[in-house]
Scaffold this active site. Structure first.
Site, PDB file in Angstrom:
ATOM      1  CG  ASN A 137     -21.997  11.612  20.244  1.00  0.00           C
ATOM      2  OD1 ASN A 137     -20.847  12.029  20.415  1.00  0.00           O
ATOM      3  ND2 ASN A 137     -22.717  11.092  21.214  1.00  0.00           N
ATOM      4  CB  THR A 172       1.853 -21.823 -12.445  1.00  0.00           C
ATOM      5  OG1 THR A 172       2.633 -22.893 -12.949  1.00  0.00           O
ATOM      6  CG2 THR A 172       0.768 -21.467 -13.458  1.00  0.00           C
ATOM      7  CG  HIS A 173       4.055 -23.466  -8.820  1.00  0.00           C
ATOM      8  ND1 HIS A 173       3.535 -23.934  -7.639  1.00  0.00           N
ATOM      9  CD2 HIS A 173       3.256 -23.979  -9.805  1.00  0.00           C
ATOM     10  CE1 HIS A 173       2.481 -24.712  -7.893  1.00  0.00           C
ATOM     11  NE2 HIS A 173       2.285 -24.747  -9.202  1.00  0.00           N
ATOM     12  CB  SER A 207      23.167   2.762  -5.807  1.00  0.00           C
ATOM     13  OG  SER A 207      24.231   2.593  -4.892  1.00  0.00           O
ATOM     14  CE  LYS A 217      21.708  -1.598  -6.663  1.00  0.00           C
ATOM     15  NZ  LYS A 217      20.977  -2.845  -6.495  1.00  0.00           N
ATOM     16  CG  ASN A 264      18.231   0.524  -6.762  1.00  0.00           C
ATOM     17  OD1 ASN A 264      18.604  -0.507  -7.308  1.00  0.00           O
ATOM     18  ND2 ASN A 264      18.975   1.204  -5.905  1.00  0.00           N
ATOM     19  CD  GLU A 298      12.814  -1.477  -4.017  1.00  0.00           C
ATOM     20  OE1 GLU A 298      13.464  -1.968  -3.089  1.00  0.00           O
ATOM     21  OE2 GLU A 298      13.296  -0.642  -4.803  1.00  0.00           O
ATOM     22  CE  LYS A 334     -12.860  12.259  13.766  1.00  0.00           C
ATOM     23  NZ  LYS A 334     -12.925  11.224  14.827  1.00  0.00           N
TER      24      LYS A 334
HETATM   25  N1  ARG Z   1     -13.610  14.400  18.637  1.00  0.00           N
HETATM   26  C1  ARG Z   1     -14.700  13.461  18.784  1.00  0.00           C
HETATM   27  C2  ARG Z   1     -14.494  12.310  17.788  1.00  0.00           C
HETATM   28  O1  ARG Z   1     -13.695  12.471  16.941  1.00  0.00           O
HETATM   29  C3  ARG Z   1     -15.994  14.126  18.484  1.00  0.00           C
HETATM   30  C4  ARG Z   1     -17.190  13.525  19.145  1.00  0.00           C
HETATM   31  C5  ARG Z   1     -17.133  13.706  20.582  1.00  0.00           C
HETATM   32  N2  ARG Z   1     -18.333  13.331  21.234  1.00  0.00           N
HETATM   33  C6  ARG Z   1     -18.382  13.157  22.544  1.00  0.00           C
HETATM   34  N3  ARG Z   1     -19.510  12.824  23.020  1.00  0.00           N
HETATM   35  N4  ARG Z   1     -17.343  13.319  23.295  1.00  0.00           N
HETATM   36  O2  ARG Z   1     -15.098  11.272  17.901  1.00  0.00           O
END
Ligand code: ARG
Length: 461
Positions: free
Chosen positions: A111, A156-157, A278, A284, A286, A291, A326
């Protein structure tokens, strides 16, 4: 068979689906270098505080260094059964150095380990964003200096409003991205506390030295509350919200580039390097890069909403939900990096079609305000009355299908008899912009002042 790392109380292994939903190794392997840095700092501290022997420390550090080499050489075998990057590395360490590997996890939990790794990753990304923003702002400053006197219509607008200079318009973006940069710095400032040593959530009874690991890993100080440390991901939300605001700014400019580069506007021509053709229409060119910058904003905003939704219902402290932090951040970071680089390239390269801008600047009665201001200044009319008189002049000119400057003096005097020949001296787009000398205004002189301000500020950043 039960899990090598935590399977003591388990009689059997996970269902295939359990393994699939649980494993994060497919994406969190991106944290390998942060994980190894953290473990080296931790092992070094464990030895310094007498918790492990120097022999074990040396073996652990040598093993981790070798593993980093294996991962970078592409010879490391990642295993889903080992769930995540933390356990993949630790299991490999056990294979290579034997029982000493088992001492590394003393006074630590995944953790605080994951909180550390991810923080380090986000910190690096914030620094990259910081430098990409500086480059982009520098590009606006250069192009604005070049076009401090280039007249274009201000809108504006999306309706013609008053003439402005292209340099002024570009410097508006320098201000926006300057604030984005300060948001990135604020995020860095808040993030700069080291999670290591919070352990699972309650801290540890081992005599660890959290200040030592914090310093070794380049943090200002250790975090103050172990429950908070493993529970929150607001450093990632800070990154995503700063990214989202920045992407919003990028998207608005991208939209303007799309509009400006149409044959109907023709204000700018994108370089070949930032355009596509294109496959069917040979004429064209583009603005695909613009975009895509506009579209990346959707992904980045989505990541912010996704992570804040993941976090909003979680009781303290750690829950596995947080593993979903992540991919959102990785994707947003990549999108932002690309968008910033593409925008920098487009702005640096684009050709400004001054004649088209100037012509458009004079259309749509953009100098009407200049006439009204003249009536106030020279004839002492209250602005509201001047506005009305000018409105009648616009109606007359529009009836004749000409610009205000093409009305005759008699025409103008038929609307207000006090008008003199001097009025024509303000009825041009160039005079209009030159007259807007208030601080922060569009006069070329003021734009150059803005350019000088940002040059100085960039140098100090
Ligand atoms: N892979 C877990 C994460 O990304 C790591 C931490 C996991 N901790 C646990 N007590 N299971 O959060």
């Amino acid at each position: 068979t039960s899990n090598l790392m935590w399977g003591g109380r388990f009689a059997s292994g996970p269902a295939a689906i359990m393994e699939e939903i649980n494993a994060s190794i497919d994406f969190d392997r991106a944290l390998y270098t942060q994980d190894i840095d953290g473990s080296i700092a931790h092992a070094t501290m464990l030895e310094a505080t007498g918790i492990i022997s120097s022999g074990d420390r040396d073996a652990i550090i040598a093993g981790l260094t070798a593993i980093r080499g294996e991962i970078e050489a592409g010879t490391f075998t990642f295993s889903r059964a080992l769930e995540d990057i933390h356990m993949n590395i630790e299991a490999r360490l056990a294979e290579t150095i034997g029982p000493a590997a088992g001492r590394l996890h003393t006074a630590r939990s995944r953790n605080d380990q994951v909180a550390l790794d991810f923080r380090l990753w986000v910190k690096t990304e914030l620094k990259k964003t910081e430098s990409a923003l500086k480059t982009l702002i520098g590009t606006f400053v250069d192009r604005a200096e070049e076009h401090a006197g280039t007249v274009m219509p201000g809108f504006t607008h999306l309706q013609t409003a008053q003439p402005v200079t292209f340099g002024h318009h570009l410097m508006a973006y320098a201000e926006m991205f300057g604030r984005d940069l300060s948001r990135v710095r604020d995020a860095l400032e808040r993030l700069d506390e080291c999670p290591l040593g919070a352990a699972a959530l309650a801290g540890t009874g081992f005599p660890i030295d959290r200040h030592m690991t914090a310093e070794a890993l380049g943090f200002r100080e250790p975090t103050r509350n172990s429950i908070d440390t493993v529970s929150d991901r607001d450093f990632a939300l800070d990154f995503l919200s700063a990214s989202s605001i920045c992407a919003t700014h990028l998207s608005r400019l991208a939209e303007e580039i799309v509009i400006w580069s149409t044959p109907q506007f023709g204000f700018v021509t994108l370089s070949d390097a930032f355009s596509t053709g294109s496959s069917i229409m040979p004429q064209k060119k583009n603005p695909d890069a613009a975009e895509l910058v506009r579209a990346k904003t959707g992904r980045i905003n989505g990541a912010l909403i996704a992570l804040s939704t993941v976090m909003k219902g979680l009781p303290l402290a750690y829950s596995k939900d947080m593993q979903e932090d992540k991919e959102q951040v990785f994707d947003a970071a990549k999108s932002l990096e690309l968008a910033l680089a593409a925008m920098t390239g487009m702005v640096a390269d684009l050709t400004v079609n001054k004649a088209a801008m100037k012509k458009a600047a004079g259309s749509g009665y953009s100098i009407a305000t200049d006439l009204a201001d003249w009536l106030v200044r020279e004839l002492g009319l209250p602005f509201r009355e001047a506005h009305h008189v000018t409105g009648r002049a616009v109606a007359l000119a529009s009836e004749r299908g000409v610009g205000l400057e093409k009305l005759t003096l008699d025409d103008l005097r038929s609307i207000h008899e006090g008008i003199t020949d001097d009025v024509f001296s303000v009825l041009s787009v160039t005079k209009s912009v030159a007259s807007r000398t208030s601080f922060g205004g569009t006069a070329p002189r003021e734009v150059r002042r803005q350019v000088r301000y940002w040059r100085k500020r960039l140098k100090k950043m």
